[in-house]
Enzyme design. Sequence first.
Site: not given
Length: 256
Positions: A148, A161
Amino acid sequence: MTTSKQSPVALVTGGSRGLGKSMALHLADRGVGVIVTYRGGAAEAADVVKQIEAKGGKAAALALDVADTRGFGAFAEAVKAALAGRFGRERLDFLVNNAGIGVHASFAETTEDQFDALVSVHLKGTFFLTQKLLPLIADGGRILNVSSGLTRFTFPGYGAYAAMKGAVEVLTHYMAKELGPRKISVNVLAPGAIETDFGGGRVRDNAELNKMIAAQTALGRVGLPDDIGGVVALLLSPGSHWINGQRIEASGGMFL
């Protein structure tokens, strides 16, 4: 890639919707056979297979819960059977570790259950699923892990996350080094904000958030699934094998 003249085959986890679906379709457009996995969306996965076959490609869909390592042995056997029965192959050429879940919670409010769920899917799942599938990956093949943009820039509410994805990026370096003797290249792709239903669809459905991200992106918009599907097809193309152990961000230039 394998030296076989047969068309290559890719396994894309979480390939029934969102980014995974786009990855599968773009790979199929380049002549790659695709196995997509799904957890609950059997009908969605079947539709992806149908779309690929309508274009003359080959595809299969298999159920997989990446958080359940106990099922990985049976899943590997299912992959082996699908390779032989659907593609006439013994080995995969490409593995894309894409399946994931999103949690949006501040550092102070993140629960241990949320944290553990992220570990199970993003880190433990990626680690042990790849380990289990190694005998089915061809020498000279490719592994692409999905991270990400949040490992480079911060966005409140995604600390847990992003930490998992940071771990995946470190793991990618070790995988590339240790699988080098088999000529398997391993890279990590870091998408920026994308309009999908991931994480409750906040980027797609929250107009204010979408506008803010677009304003902080050099290309002036939020990403779309096809932006990422195209990059995956490029990174798994024949001319990209020398790229190894690298983090490639596909964000349109977020927060430059």
